[in-house]
Design an enzyme around this catalytic site. Structure first.
Site, PDB file in Angstrom:
ATOM      1  N   LYS A   1       0.972  -1.243   0.062  1.00  0.00           N
ATOM      2  CA  LYS A   1       0.062   0.094   0.069  1.00  0.00           C
ATOM      3  C   LYS A   1       1.028   1.253   0.047  1.00  0.00           C
ATOM      4  O   LYS A   1       1.815   1.380   0.735  1.00  0.00           O
ATOM      5  CB  LYS A   1      -0.799  -0.162   1.507  1.00  0.00           C
ATOM      6  CG  LYS A   1      -1.760   1.269   1.436  1.00  0.00           C
ATOM      7  CD  LYS A   1      -3.182   0.861   0.359  1.00  0.00           C
ATOM      8  CE  LYS A   1      -4.071   1.972   0.212  1.00  0.00           C
ATOM      9  NZ  LYS A   1      -3.395   2.849  -0.739  1.00  0.00           N
TER      10      LYS A   1
ATOM     11  N   GLN B   1       7.305   3.590   3.945  1.00  0.00           N
ATOM     12  CA  GLN B   1       5.943   3.353   3.934  1.00  0.00           C
ATOM     13  C   GLN B   1       5.597   1.827   4.927  1.00  0.00           C
ATOM     14  O   GLN B   1       4.489   1.720   5.511  1.00  0.00           O
ATOM     15  CB  GLN B   1       5.320   3.071   2.645  1.00  0.00           C
ATOM     16  CG  GLN B   1       3.833   3.104   2.473  1.00  0.00           C
ATOM     17  CD  GLN B   1       3.454   4.663   2.538  1.00  0.00           C
ATOM     18  OE1 GLN B   1       3.887   5.473   1.891  1.00  0.00           O
ATOM     19  NE2 GLN B   1       2.187   4.943   3.019  1.00  0.00           N
TER      20      GLN B   1
ATOM     21  N   LYS C   1       5.460   3.335   8.342  1.00  0.00           N
ATOM     22  CA  LYS C   1       4.183   4.086   8.665  1.00  0.00           C
ATOM     23  C   LYS C   1       2.871   3.306   8.590  1.00  0.00           C
ATOM     24  O   LYS C   1       1.823   3.553   9.298  1.00  0.00           O
ATOM     25  CB  LYS C   1       4.240   5.111   7.320  1.00  0.00           C
ATOM     26  CG  LYS C   1       2.980   6.073   7.205  1.00  0.00           C
ATOM     27  CD  LYS C   1       2.821   6.938   5.958  1.00  0.00           C
ATOM     28  CE  LYS C   1       4.133   7.792   5.719  1.00  0.00           C
ATOM     29  NZ  LYS C   1       3.976   8.422   4.426  1.00  0.00           N
TER      30      LYS C   1
ATOM     31  N   LYS D   1       5.347   1.772  -2.961  1.00  0.00           N
ATOM     32  CA  LYS D   1       5.230   3.161  -3.494  1.00  0.00           C
ATOM     33  C   LYS D   1       5.632   2.916  -4.988  1.00  0.00           C
ATOM     34  O   LYS D   1       5.905   1.985  -5.384  1.00  0.00           O
ATOM     35  CB  LYS D   1       6.322   4.095  -2.782  1.00  0.00           C
ATOM     36  CG  LYS D   1       6.065   5.444  -2.799  1.00  0.00           C
ATOM     37  CD  LYS D   1       4.952   5.901  -1.907  1.00  0.00           C
ATOM     38  CE  LYS D   1       4.473   7.557  -1.786  1.00  0.00           C
ATOM     39  NZ  LYS D   1       3.597   7.626  -0.717  1.00  0.00           N
TER      40      LYS D   1
ATOM     41  N   GLY E   1      -2.953   8.164  -4.362  1.00  0.00           N
ATOM     42  CA  GLY E   1      -2.098   9.324  -4.828  1.00  0.00           C
ATOM     43  C   GLY E   1      -1.037   9.838  -4.116  1.00  0.00           C
ATOM     44  O   GLY E   1      -0.688   9.273  -2.818  1.00  0.00           O
ATOM     45  N   ASP E   2      -0.298  10.880  -4.536  1.00  0.00           N
ATOM     46  CA  ASP E   2       0.854  11.381  -3.930  1.00  0.00           C
ATOM     47  C   ASP E   2       1.042  12.652  -4.758  1.00  0.00           C
ATOM     48  O   ASP E   2       0.125  13.047  -5.297  1.00  0.00           O
ATOM     49  CB  ASP E   2       1.995  10.582  -3.985  1.00  0.00           C
ATOM     50  CG  ASP E   2       3.170  10.938  -2.773  1.00  0.00           C
ATOM     51  OD1 ASP E   2       4.120  11.639  -3.333  1.00  0.00           O
ATOM     52  OD2 ASP E   2       3.126  10.579  -1.828  1.00  0.00           O
TER      53      ASP E   2
ATOM     54  N   THR F   1      -4.390  13.328   5.515  1.00  0.00           N
ATOM     55  CA  THR F   1      -3.156  13.507   5.802  1.00  0.00           C
ATOM     56  C   THR F   1      -2.786  14.890   6.671  1.00  0.00           C
ATOM     57  O   THR F   1      -1.965  15.002   7.661  1.00  0.00           O
ATOM     58  CB  THR F   1      -2.061  13.498   4.441  1.00  0.00           C
ATOM     59  OG1 THR F   1      -2.338  12.297   3.598  1.00  0.00           O
ATOM     60  CG2 THR F   1      -0.546  13.400   5.018  1.00  0.00           C
TER      61      THR F   1
ATOM     62  N   SER G   1      -6.868   5.790   3.691  1.00  0.00           N
ATOM     63  CA  SER G   1      -6.897   5.011   2.405  1.00  0.00           C
ATOM     64  C   SER G   1      -7.249   3.362   2.855  1.00  0.00           C
ATOM     65  O   SER G   1      -7.933   2.837   2.199  1.00  0.00           O
ATOM     66  CB  SER G   1      -5.513   4.832   2.023  1.00  0.00           C
ATOM     67  OG  SER G   1      -5.284   6.122   1.150  1.00  0.00           O
TER      68      SER G   1
END
Length: 453
Positions: free
Chosen positions: A98, A119, A122, A134, A173-174, A218, A385
């Protein structure tokens, strides 16, 4: 319980770091991320050397797979362009990979790997069943038409679709990838698969199966984390003067929530410069400029003649109580840290991924400035998410208030886990070490249970 000497644990960590540097030359961001995590784990390895025996760290720094592919697309004039796409699937011990997709010229293998590695930790901190991944492309969406964006994302998905799925890898998204881009990917993925797999992406539009509050999560989460930090000092956000870098959704919604809780935003920036107003900026107007007008931050002055715009100086030279670096990696260096400390900052909260350099963090810690690391403070996005994935799987739809309450609980839990782990190893107040230890231990225990794979 078997323990080992600190120098033995340090020697092991140094050996792993050296191996990473040797194997991943010309990848400074990835090396920086690994070094930060690995060094903070020395106290854990002293107490629990079995993690060393199982080579957990060596296995964790090597991704399960790294996918690199060509993305060919045509612009509105019919000219052919070629970009490079990436997806790193780092660790799925506790759930499907993820992590977001970033479209930006700065995207390369090092950046994708550092983001994917962070990630893992996190995602583990959220207590959701998601692993670390990622991806992205060195494509610049700025100045592109909707049709160009669509053609690029469809070409990108033609290759990426082979490696993702609701139970395999769930992108989001990022930077450079918002709801529009995700929805185009959802459409192409559906076309290629011949099925509507709602849970294959998060960050979707509401009408496509997305979740309320994903856009805000976020930024809101970073502020909720800051609120927990201040509570520990019997303090609160109300009346605090804050500065925020970046003008994307993380910074915009961090500012929105901070103002909701009584803080005053005195400065914010984008890649061109920053705006400042001693009495406080109007966040609604900033959102209008960036989200609706899609203009540089300087356009704020068209609505507020009392504000000032500066493209020469660094925003971090300003006086503030809290600083939220929410733009990109390594944007805040040691000189910026010195300026912030000199001007009275009491806390720095990372809204972006690794926005502070190692020397900057060391300086903040040396001067006992509260520091919220990105893997903890900005985990609100991936937490929501995961809540979107849960809604898709169970075919339910939660209200904004329900999700906001869950997000606040998750961020409070992340803070508590980080603080408790730091205290356990006599590192009270070191949220970097606390977050890394708490997250590593969660993933490592599952890796031990699953065997050597």
């Amino acid at each position: 319980m078997t323990t080992i000497k600190k120098q033995d644990a340090k020697a092991y960590v140094d050996q792993v770091i050296d191996q990473v540097k040797e194997k991943n030359q010309s990848q400074p961001e990835f090396y920086q991320a690994v070094q930060e995590v690995a060094k903070s784990l020395i106290p854990l390895f002293e107490q629990s050397p079995h993690y060393m025996d199982y080579a957990i760290l060596e296995r964790m720094v090597e991704p399960d797979r790294l996918i690199s592919f060509r993305v060919a697309w045509t612009d509105d004039d019919g000219k052919i362009h070629v970009n490079r796409g990436y997806r790193v699937q780092f660790n799925n011990a506790i759930g499907p990979y993820k992590g977001g997709l970033r479209f930006d010229p700065s995207v390369n293998e090092s950046v994708v790997k550092f983001l994917g590695f962070d990630q893992i930790f996190k995602n583990a901190l959220t207590d959701q069943a998601i692993g670390g991944g990622k991806g992205g492309a060195d494509f610049d969406p700025k100045g592109k038409s909707d049709m160009e964006i669509m053609r690029f994302t469809q070409s990108f998905m033609n290759e990426l679709s082979k490696y993702i799925g609701p139970n395999v890898d769930v992108p989001a998204g990022d930077i450079g990838v918002g709801g529009r881009e995700i929805d185009y990917m959802v459409g192409q993925y559906k076309r290629l698969r011949g099925a509507f797999e709602k849970g294959a992406f998060t960050g979707k539009g509401i009408e496509v199966g997305g979740s309320l509050m994903r856009t805000e999560s976020t930024g809101y989460g970073a502020v909720y984390f800051a609120e927990e930090m201040l509570k520990d000092e019997q303090d609160k956000l109300e009346g605090k003067r804050i500065i925020v870098s970046g003008a994307g959704k993380v910074s915009l919604y961090a500012m929105e929530k901070a103002v909701d809780l009584g803080a005053v935003v005195v400065a914010c920036s984008d890649s061109s410069g920053y705006i400042y107003k001693e009495e406080g900026l109007d966040v609604k107007t900033i959102k209008q400029v960036k989200e609706q007008e899609r203009k540089p931050i300087s356009a704020y002055l068209d609505h507020d003649q009392d504000a000032t715009y500066n493209e020469e100086d660094r925003m971090w030279n300003l006086s503030c109580d809290l600083a939220f670096p929410c733009a990109t990696q390594n944007e805040l260096d040691e000189d910026d840290a010195k300026a912030l400390v000199q001007n009275g900052v009491i806390a720095v909260i990372e809204g972006a991924n690794m926005p502070c350099t190692e020397k900057a963090i060391t300086y903040f810690q040396k001067h006992t400035i509260k520091f919220g690391p990105g893997k903890a403070a900005n985990a609100g996005g991936v937490a929501v998410s995961a809540l979107e994935m849960a809604q898709n799987s169970s075919r339910v739809y939660w209200s904004f208030e329900e999700i906001d309450n869950m997000l606040q609980e998750i961020m409070a839990s992340i803070y508590e886990k980080s603080a408790t782990a730091a205290k356990e190893f006599d590192l009270e107040g070191d949220f970097i070490a606390g977050a890394n230890i708490a997250a590593f231990r969660k993933v490592a225990d599952v890796m031990v249970a699953q065997g050597i794979i």
